[in-house]
Design an enzyme around this catalytic site. Sequence first.
Site, PDB file in Angstrom:
ATOM      1  N   ASP A   1      49.162  70.770 -16.824  1.00  0.00           N
ATOM      2  CA  ASP A   1      48.304  71.235 -15.282  1.00  0.00           C
ATOM      3  C   ASP A   1      49.283  71.369 -14.286  1.00  0.00           C
ATOM      4  OD1 ASP A   1      49.144  68.382 -15.292  1.00  0.00           O
ATOM      5  OD2 ASP A   1      47.109  67.895 -14.511  1.00  0.00           O
ATOM      6  N   GLU A   2      50.562  71.448 -14.484  1.00  0.00           N
ATOM      7  CA  GLU A   2      51.422  71.601 -13.348  1.00  0.00           C
ATOM      8  C   GLU A   2      52.633  72.459 -13.705  1.00  0.00           C
ATOM      9  OE1 GLU A   2      54.021  68.084 -11.045  1.00  0.00           O
ATOM     10  OE2 GLU A   2      53.141  67.686 -12.791  1.00  0.00           O
TER      11      GLU A   2
ATOM     12  N   ASP B   1      49.618  72.470  -8.819  1.00  0.00           N
ATOM     13  CA  ASP B   1      49.002  71.534  -9.611  1.00  0.00           C
ATOM     14  C   ASP B   1      47.637  71.504  -9.789  1.00  0.00           C
ATOM     15  OD1 ASP B   1      48.988  68.992 -10.804  1.00  0.00           O
ATOM     16  OD2 ASP B   1      50.038  67.760  -9.185  1.00  0.00           O
TER      17      ASP B   1
END
Length: 394
Positions: free
Chosen positions: A105-106, A11
């Site tokens: 973003d993960e 993350d």
Amino acid sequence: MVASAAILHVDLDAFFVAMELLRRPDLRGRPLIVGYPGPRGVVSTASYEARRFGVRSAMPVARARELCPGAVILPPDFSWYAPASRAFHAILRDYTPAVEAISVDEACLDVSGSERLFGSPHAIAEAIRARIRSEIGITASIGIAANRLVAKVASDAAKPDGLILVPPGSEAAFLAPRPVRDLPGVGGKTAEVLAGLGIATIGQLAAVPAAILERRFGRHGADLARRARGIAPAGIAPAPPGRRSVSREYTFDRDESSAGLLRATLLRQAEHIADDLARQQRAARTVVLKLRFPPFETITRSATPGRQVLFAGEIYRLAAALFADAWDANGRRPVRLIGLGVTGLIERSRQLAFGESAADGALHDALLQLRDRYGAGIIRRAAELPGAGPRQPR
């Protein structure tokens, strides 16, 4: 459960904020909020300095401003974030094809088959964090565990810029002291019910017999009982190559009744979508329009022209026709939200039709190069200029 802790949950730390700080280092250390201002704007990401004041993602920006009046508020710039997101996911795929992209973003990845090439899962995680820092300039937190559930909790606990490995067999002990809201699948309403039962931590939840949770929550209760003990499937579901759709939405500060403003918003969205398609070397089969009328009545309309759709002009023409029909059919009521998307993405391979010019493609390629190099606002159509359309939606 896999035999070893080989599931990584990666993350990026406060991704949008971190990207803004790359070009605004003068804001480092100050409370920073990324989100659209206005009465209906919500927080996309908040810096850790702003979070100390109680600011959280998805919170109304107006409330965030009350909690942290000294915060700097910046609108999202997805054209700036997108290349970094692509670089992030590319780094992960260098270590294994078993990557499940969760968001920009993960991601989760299974490195159980990569140890001979790259070392232990811990070594792989450290290598990924180092590459994200050196190649993108931002930080990431990683959780390592035998399944994705525990890996997710571990990555959250590791923030910011940290790494936590949960050895197999220690999942329940790792989860036990944490607040029940830290357990994926426990939302606000469930947490309220659990608090009413005197359950505040995951360990307390794990101590409740599964039969009692099933009587209170139904099938969800049985799942809660397993999750509280750290029991979850270990599998990763890699996404198929390429995205299935590209879309943009914009919520107006006040319900909008100007046809000119609404069409200008559609045009701007069409430009962004065409840019995304070009970067992916993809085309679309279908254009989809979304309109939301107050308070929350939402309709969608779509058009499939029977040819590949590539460029902003043609996306906009199809969208404008859908908009005209849908808006007229709904009495030209004020619009709360307008969205535009394309689906049925395929490899870009359209040939020119008889009488069609290659000028649209050449013009779009030139505009895309300018935007990628100098930012999304470097060049605009006249309809998008102040006074001719709304504040620039993304």
